[in-house]
Design a protein around this motif. Structure first.
Motif, PDB file in Angstrom:
ATOM      1  N   LEU A  23       0.830  -1.191   0.000  1.00  0.00           N
ATOM      2  CA  LEU A  23       0.000   0.000   0.000  1.00  0.00           C
ATOM      3  C   LEU A  23       0.876   1.255   0.000  1.00  0.00           C
ATOM      4  O   LEU A  23       2.045   1.202   0.380  1.00  0.00           O
ATOM      5  N   SER A  24       0.295   2.374  -0.381  1.00  0.00           N
ATOM      6  CA  SER A  24       1.039   3.634  -0.403  1.00  0.00           C
ATOM      7  C   SER A  24       1.459   4.030   1.010  1.00  0.00           C
ATOM      8  O   SER A  24       0.893   3.569   2.007  1.00  0.00           O
ATOM      9  N   ALA A  25       2.446   4.903   1.090  1.00  0.00           N
ATOM     10  CA  ALA A  25       3.014   5.305   2.374  1.00  0.00           C
ATOM     11  C   ALA A  25       1.986   5.959   3.298  1.00  0.00           C
ATOM     12  O   ALA A  25       2.141   5.926   4.519  1.00  0.00           O
ATOM     13  N   HIS A  31      -7.109   0.832   5.622  1.00  0.00           N
ATOM     14  CA  HIS A  31      -6.661   0.335   4.317  1.00  0.00           C
ATOM     15  C   HIS A  31      -5.994  -1.044   4.457  1.00  0.00           C
ATOM     16  O   HIS A  31      -6.201  -1.932   3.625  1.00  0.00           O
ATOM     17  N   ILE A  32      -5.191  -1.192   5.493  1.00  0.00           N
ATOM     18  CA  ILE A  32      -4.509  -2.466   5.731  1.00  0.00           C
ATOM     19  C   ILE A  32      -5.531  -3.568   5.984  1.00  0.00           C
ATOM     20  O   ILE A  32      -5.431  -4.666   5.424  1.00  0.00           O
ATOM     21  N   SER A  68       4.399   0.952   1.603  1.00  0.00           N
ATOM     22  CA  SER A  68       5.526   1.403   0.786  1.00  0.00           C
ATOM     23  C   SER A  68       6.362   2.404   1.573  1.00  0.00           C
ATOM     24  O   SER A  68       5.834   3.239   2.320  1.00  0.00           O
ATOM     25  N   SER A  69       7.653   2.350   1.374  1.00  0.00           N
ATOM     26  CA  SER A  69       8.531   3.304   2.048  1.00  0.00           C
ATOM     27  C   SER A  69       8.495   4.665   1.365  1.00  0.00           C
ATOM     28  O   SER A  69       9.062   5.636   1.862  1.00  0.00           O
ATOM     29  N   GLY A  70       7.853   4.712   0.193  1.00  0.00           N
ATOM     30  CA  GLY A  70       7.785   5.966  -0.540  1.00  0.00           C
ATOM     31  C   GLY A  70       8.990   6.207  -1.425  1.00  0.00           C
ATOM     32  O   GLY A  70       9.058   7.184  -2.157  1.00  0.00           O
ATOM     33  N   VAL A  71       9.980   5.304  -1.373  1.00  0.00           N
ATOM     34  CA  VAL A  71      11.187   5.421  -2.174  1.00  0.00           C
ATOM     35  C   VAL A  71      11.094   4.457  -3.336  1.00  0.00           C
ATOM     36  O   VAL A  71      10.872   3.263  -3.133  1.00  0.00           O
TER      37      VAL A  71
END
Length: 73
Positions: A23-25, A31-32, A68-71
């Protein structure tokens, strides 16, 4: 999704599915939980899986939901 199948005299034919949802950061706990419910629903609604289960094939699901770590790589 990765899957693993084994066949042994002790356990018979067994399939383990390892679905992974990232999932997005900014994902929330809601959501989880929704993603985890989607994994369970996909297992219950799978026509082929249900047919195999009726033929005594053991199918297990070991799902993983992560953030997600966003990276990006």
């Amino acid at each position: 999704m990765d899957s693993e199948a084994t066949n042994s005299k002790e356990e018979g034919f067994k399939i383990i599915h390892y679905p992974q949802i990232i999932l997005s950061a900014d994902a929330t706990e809601e959501h989880i939980q929704a993603a985890n419910r989607a994994i369970v629903s996909a297992d219950k609604g799978c026509a082929i899986g249900n047919m195999l289960k009726k033929a005594d094939v053991q199918i297990d699901i070991e799902g993983k939901v992560s953030i997600s770590s966003g990276v990006e790589n």
